[in-house]
Design a protein around this motif. Structure first.
Motif, PDB file in Angstrom:
ATOM      1  N   ARG A  15      98.546  33.724 -29.234  1.00 11.48           N
ATOM      2  CA  ARG A  15      97.421  33.292 -28.407  1.00 11.48           C
ATOM      3  C   ARG A  15      96.429  34.409 -28.093  1.00 11.48           C
ATOM      4  O   ARG A  15      95.637  34.270 -27.173  1.00 11.48           O
ATOM      5  CB  ARG A  15      97.931  32.708 -27.091  1.00 11.48           C
ATOM      6  N   LEU A  16      96.445  35.485 -28.881  1.00 13.30           N
ATOM      7  CA  LEU A  16      95.520  36.585 -28.665  1.00 13.30           C
ATOM      8  C   LEU A  16      94.673  36.821 -29.909  1.00 13.30           C
ATOM      9  O   LEU A  16      95.119  36.602 -31.030  1.00 13.30           O
ATOM     10  CB  LEU A  16      96.275  37.890 -28.361  1.00 13.30           C
ATOM     11  N   SER A  17      93.451  37.272 -29.692  1.00 10.50           N
ATOM     12  CA  SER A  17      92.616  37.827 -30.755  1.00 10.50           C
ATOM     13  C   SER A  17      92.506  39.306 -30.431  1.00 10.50           C
ATOM     14  O   SER A  17      92.097  39.674 -29.321  1.00 10.50           O
ATOM     15  CB  SER A  17      91.236  37.174 -30.764  1.00 10.50           C
ATOM     16  N   LEU A  18      92.899  40.150 -31.373  1.00  7.87           N
ATOM     17  CA  LEU A  18      93.042  41.575 -31.111  1.00  7.87           C
ATOM     18  C   LEU A  18      91.934  42.395 -31.749  1.00  7.87           C
ATOM     19  O   LEU A  18      91.668  42.276 -32.944  1.00  7.87           O
ATOM     20  CB  LEU A  18      94.400  42.049 -31.621  1.00  7.87           C
ATOM     21  N   GLY A  19      91.282  43.205 -30.930  1.00  6.46           N
ATOM     22  CA  GLY A  19      90.215  44.068 -31.402  1.00  6.46           C
ATOM     23  C   GLY A  19      88.851  43.489 -31.075  1.00  6.46           C
ATOM     24  O   GLY A  19      88.707  42.317 -30.723  1.00  6.46           O
ATOM     25  N   PHE A  20      87.841  44.349 -31.200  1.00  7.24           N
ATOM     26  CA  PHE A  20      86.480  43.963 -30.834  1.00  7.24           C
ATOM     27  C   PHE A  20      85.964  42.806 -31.686  1.00  7.24           C
ATOM     28  O   PHE A  20      85.475  41.809 -31.164  1.00  7.24           O
ATOM     29  CB  PHE A  20      85.547  45.181 -30.957  1.00  7.24           C
ATOM     30  N   SER A  21      86.067  42.928 -33.007  1.00  3.63           N
ATOM     31  CA  SER A  21      85.516  41.898 -33.898  1.00  3.63           C
ATOM     32  C   SER A  21      86.208  40.552 -33.718  1.00  3.63           C
ATOM     33  O   SER A  21      85.547  39.515 -33.656  1.00  3.63           O
ATOM     34  CB  SER A  21      85.629  42.338 -35.358  1.00  3.63           C
ATOM     35  N   ALA A  22      87.532  40.571 -33.631  1.00  3.33           N
ATOM     36  CA  ALA A  22      88.275  39.321 -33.459  1.00  3.33           C
ATOM     37  C   ALA A  22      87.975  38.691 -32.100  1.00  3.33           C
ATOM     38  O   ALA A  22      87.869  37.466 -31.979  1.00  3.33           O
ATOM     39  CB  ALA A  22      89.772  39.571 -33.606  1.00  3.33           C
ATOM     40  N   SER A  23      87.818  39.524 -31.078  1.00  2.59           N
ATOM     41  CA  SER A  23      87.490  39.012 -29.743  1.00  2.59           C
ATOM     42  C   SER A  23      86.084  38.418 -29.728  1.00  2.59           C
ATOM     43  O   SER A  23      85.846  37.360 -29.138  1.00  2.59           O
ATOM     44  CB  SER A  23      87.604  40.119 -28.696  1.00  2.59           C
ATOM     45  N   LYS A  24      85.164  39.093 -30.386  1.00  2.96           N
ATOM     46  CA  LYS A  24      83.787  38.595 -30.486  1.00  2.96           C
ATOM     47  C   LYS A  24      83.764  37.236 -31.189  1.00  2.96           C
ATOM     48  O   LYS A  24      83.073  36.309 -30.756  1.00  2.96           O
ATOM     49  CB  LYS A  24      82.948  39.620 -31.246  1.00  2.96           C
ATOM     50  N   GLU A  25      84.547  37.102 -32.247  1.00  2.00           N
ATOM     51  CA  GLU A  25      84.634  35.831 -32.969  1.00  2.00           C
ATOM     52  C   GLU A  25      85.238  34.737 -32.094  1.00  2.00           C
ATOM     53  O   GLU A  25      84.768  33.593 -32.090  1.00  2.00           O
ATOM     54  CB  GLU A  25      85.461  35.998 -34.240  1.00  2.00           C
ATOM     55  N   ALA A  26      86.285  35.081 -31.327  1.00  2.00           N
ATOM     56  CA  ALA A  26      86.910  34.103 -30.430  1.00  2.00           C
ATOM     57  C   ALA A  26      85.913  33.621 -29.377  1.00  2.00           C
ATOM     58  O   ALA A  26      85.896  32.435 -29.026  1.00  2.00           O
ATOM     59  CB  ALA A  26      88.145  34.710 -29.760  1.00  2.00           C
ATOM     60  N   ILE A  27      85.068  34.528 -28.890  1.00  2.00           N
ATOM     61  CA  ILE A  27      84.025  34.141 -27.932  1.00  2.00           C
ATOM     62  C   ILE A  27      83.040  33.188 -28.596  1.00  2.00           C
ATOM     63  O   ILE A  27      82.693  32.143 -28.046  1.00  2.00           O
ATOM     64  CB  ILE A  27      83.292  35.382 -27.373  1.00  2.00           C
ATOM     65  N   ALA A  28      82.598  33.539 -29.802  1.00  2.00           N
ATOM     66  CA  ALA A  28      81.616  32.721 -30.522  1.00  2.00           C
ATOM     67  C   ALA A  28      82.144  31.321 -30.808  1.00  2.00           C
ATOM     68  O   ALA A  28      81.389  30.347 -30.789  1.00  2.00           O
ATOM     69  CB  ALA A  28      81.212  33.413 -31.819  1.00  2.00           C
ATOM     70  N   LEU A  29      83.449  31.208 -31.060  1.00  2.00           N
ATOM     71  CA  LEU A  29      84.063  29.907 -31.363  1.00  2.00           C
ATOM     72  C   LEU A  29      84.544  29.181 -30.110  1.00  2.00           C
ATOM     73  O   LEU A  29      85.200  28.143 -30.215  1.00  2.00           O
ATOM     74  CB  LEU A  29      85.235  30.111 -32.328  1.00  2.00           C
ATOM     75  N   ASN A  30      84.234  29.743 -28.939  1.00  2.00           N
ATOM     76  CA  ASN A  30      84.651  29.177 -27.645  1.00  2.00           C
ATOM     77  C   ASN A  30      86.163  29.043 -27.506  1.00  2.00           C
ATOM     78  O   ASN A  30      86.651  28.141 -26.830  1.00  2.00           O
ATOM     79  CB  ASN A  30      83.972  27.833 -27.377  1.00  2.00           C
ATOM     80  N   LYS A  31      86.896  29.931 -28.159  1.00  2.00           N
ATOM     81  CA  LYS A  31      88.354  29.951 -28.041  1.00  2.00           C
ATOM     82  C   LYS A  31      88.807  30.874 -26.913  1.00  2.00           C
ATOM     83  O   LYS A  31      89.842  30.643 -26.304  1.00  2.00           O
ATOM     84  CB  LYS A  31      88.999  30.426 -29.347  1.00  2.00           C
ATOM     85  N   ALA A  32      88.043  31.929 -26.658  1.00  2.00           N
ATOM     86  CA  ALA A  32      88.425  32.937 -25.664  1.00  2.00           C
ATOM     87  C   ALA A  32      88.353  32.361 -24.257  1.00  2.00           C
ATOM     88  O   ALA A  32      87.367  31.746 -23.878  1.00  2.00           O
ATOM     89  CB  ALA A  32      87.531  34.161 -25.776  1.00  2.00           C
TER      90      ALA A  32
END
Length: 99
Positions: free
Chosen positions: A18-35
């Motif tokens: 349930r985690l996205s790890l690192g800046f790029s993966a976190s940024k992508e999770a935000i963009a996909l409204n998953k974060a």
């Protein structure tokens, strides 16, 4: 596993996928409204911190925790100072345990 409830929950969330790890993966999770929550280590560069806050832009809370990159990385088993929590339950529990 750490005795700190925040680090323990991050470790459990990592094991649950349930985690996205690192800046790029976190940024992508935000963009996909998953974060649901962004966690940043206390020794992340000011530029990285500013950028992730900009990308989150009210979509999800961003919290800087009182642990450095190495401590956070040991608790999740992956070197990352920016972490997106992609689960409502884990995010709520972590937020409730933050000062």
């Amino acid at each position: 596993m750490s005795n700190n409830p925040v680090l323990s929950r991050l470790g459990f969330a990592r094991k649950a996928g349930r985690l996205s790890l690192g800046f790029s993966a976190s940024k992508e999770a935000i963009a996909l409204n998953k974060a649901r929550l962004i966690i940043i280590a206390n020794d992340i560069s000011p530029k990285t911190e500013k950028e992730i806050i900009y990308f989150a832009n009210g979509r999800c809370p961003v919290r800087k925790i009182d642990f450095d990159l190495e401590t956070v990385s040991r608790s999740i088993g992956f070197r990352a100072g920016v972490i997106a929590v992609n689960d409502d339950g884990f995010a709520t529990t972590i937020l409730n345990n933050l000062p």
